[in-house]
Design an enzyme around this catalytic site. Structure first.
Site, PDB file in Angstrom:
ATOM      1  CG  ASP A   1      -3.317   3.820  -3.528  1.00 29.54           C
ATOM      2  OD1 ASP A   1      -4.185   3.014  -3.909  1.00 29.54           O
ATOM      3  OD2 ASP A   1      -3.506   4.619  -2.591  1.00 29.54           O
ATOM      4  CD  GLU A   2      -5.501  -0.940  -1.576  1.00 24.74           C
ATOM      5  OE1 GLU A   2      -5.182  -1.707  -0.648  1.00 24.74           O
ATOM      6  OE2 GLU A   2      -6.529  -0.247  -1.557  1.00 24.74           O
TER       7      GLU A   2
ATOM      8  CG  ASP B   1      -2.010   1.023   1.174  1.00 22.91           C
ATOM      9  OD1 ASP B   1      -2.186   1.630   0.103  1.00 22.91           O
ATOM     10  OD2 ASP B   1      -2.698   1.230   2.195  1.00 22.91           O
TER      11      ASP B   1
END
Length: 353
Positions: A104-105, A9
């Site tokens: 983003d993860e 993350d």
């Protein structure tokens, strides 16, 4: 079988990119999103802003009131997607089993990865180092035997930290988790569990299966398994998109039907263009409309549909306006696609965690 799952993350991804690219933003509270002078919403913010209570999805005007020194930066999705592509390329150096959740993860299954002598912990450390060296951004990682535990762990030592939940530590780690940390347990379910004096997973595990099923139906079995560390979900690389949607926030609330209908048709046009790029129009099985009221209440209507049925979308919007006639600040539409159950892609192996 013992799997090795990593959840990566990125830390305050959009805001971190903006701070990296603009030295004047260093050590300042930063929010990325719409303007506080209009109807803007915070997409994300850095930790300096979060200390004031600012968070994502908050109206920008409210964020400004909480943090008068907050600096707002306009969203630049082209730049963020480019950085996300670089980061995913790093993931694929270590395994092809990568399941992106957003820009983003992502989940990574490194059970069979030969890198770093097969150690998931060392792989996570190496990935975070590669990200920092090549993008000047930081990431946090969780390492565990299941997706659920890996995701919880990635939030444990944020920012720029790693948390490893070893197999022998799994139950003690789960015991300390509030029930709201369980995957899929929202505010309503949390309130129901707390009404039964169940506040953490250790307390939840004391409840018999038949009691949970009687109270929550099939979800009761899910809760029973999860608080025992049972999560059979697999990392699904290149998984098919489940849905596609578009939405818009108005500069002024809409009340008149004609204005609402005109907006709906503009959204349909935008969605059609996006669908045309994915060759998925013929795969649509459901359509839906959602609105957000001036009180920030979200209402939606959904129906089975073969293809993008425009008259049906109009009827769904009419139904919402009849049920909830108050002015609206946001409207969105979307479609859902059928899902194919994933095939088991794992084999028994014997590699140390």
């Amino acid at each position: 079988m013992m799997r090795k799952i990593i959840h990566i993350d990125m830390d305050c991804f959009y805001a971190a990119i903006e701070q990296r690219d603009d030295p004047d933003l260093a050590n300042m509270p930063v929010a990325v999103g719409g303007s506080p002078d209009g109807r803007g919403v915070v997409s994300t913010c850095n930790y300096a802003a979060r200390r004031f209570g600012v968070h994502s999805a908050m109206p920008a005007a409210q964020a400004r009131r909480l943090c008068p020194e907050l600096i707002f930066v306009k969203t630049n999705m082209v730049k963020y997607k480019a950085e996300s592509t670089k980061i995913r390329e790093i993931f694929h150096r270590y395994t092809e089993l990568v399941e992106p959740l957003s820009l983003d993860e992502a989940y990574l299954d490194v059970t069979d990865s030969p890198h770093c002598h097969g150690s998931a912990t060392w792989i996570a450390q190496s990935i975070c180092k590669d990200i920092a060296d090549e993008t000047r951004l930081t990431a946090s990682a969780g390492v565990a035997t299941t997706k659920f535990l890996a995701k919880v762990a990635s939030d444990w030592n944020k920012p720029n930290g790693i948390k490893v939940v070893l197999p022998e530590e799994q139950m003690s780690f789960i015991d300390q988790l509030p029930v709201k940390k369980l995957y899929g347990v929202g505010k309503v379910m949390t309130a129901k569990l707390e009404s039964m004096d169940i506040f953490d997973c250790k307390e939840l595990r004391q409840v018999e299966l038949n009691v949970l099923i009687k109270k929550f139906g099939k979800t009761g079995k899910y809760l029973y398994d999860l608080c025992r560390g049972v999560d059979k979900r697999q990392v699904k690389p290149r998984s098919d998109r489940k849905s596609l949607s578009v939405e818009t926030t108005f500069s002024e609330n809409l009340s008149e039907w004609q204005d609402c209908e005109n907006t709906l048709h503009r959204l349909i046009s935008n969605l059609s263009r996006r669908l045309g790029k994915t060759d998925k129009i013929e795969k649509i099985r459901k359509v839906y409309v959602k609105v957000k009221s001036e009180k920030f209440e979200i209402h939606s209507a959904e129906s089975i549909s073969i293809g993008l049925d425009i008259p049906l979308l109009v009827r769904l919007l009419k139904r919402l306006r009849e049920q909830y006639p108050e002015p609206i600040r946001l409207m969105g539409i979307g479609v859902r696609f059928p899902q194919t159950p994933p095939k088991d892609q794992y084999q028994q192996i014997d590699i140390p965690f």
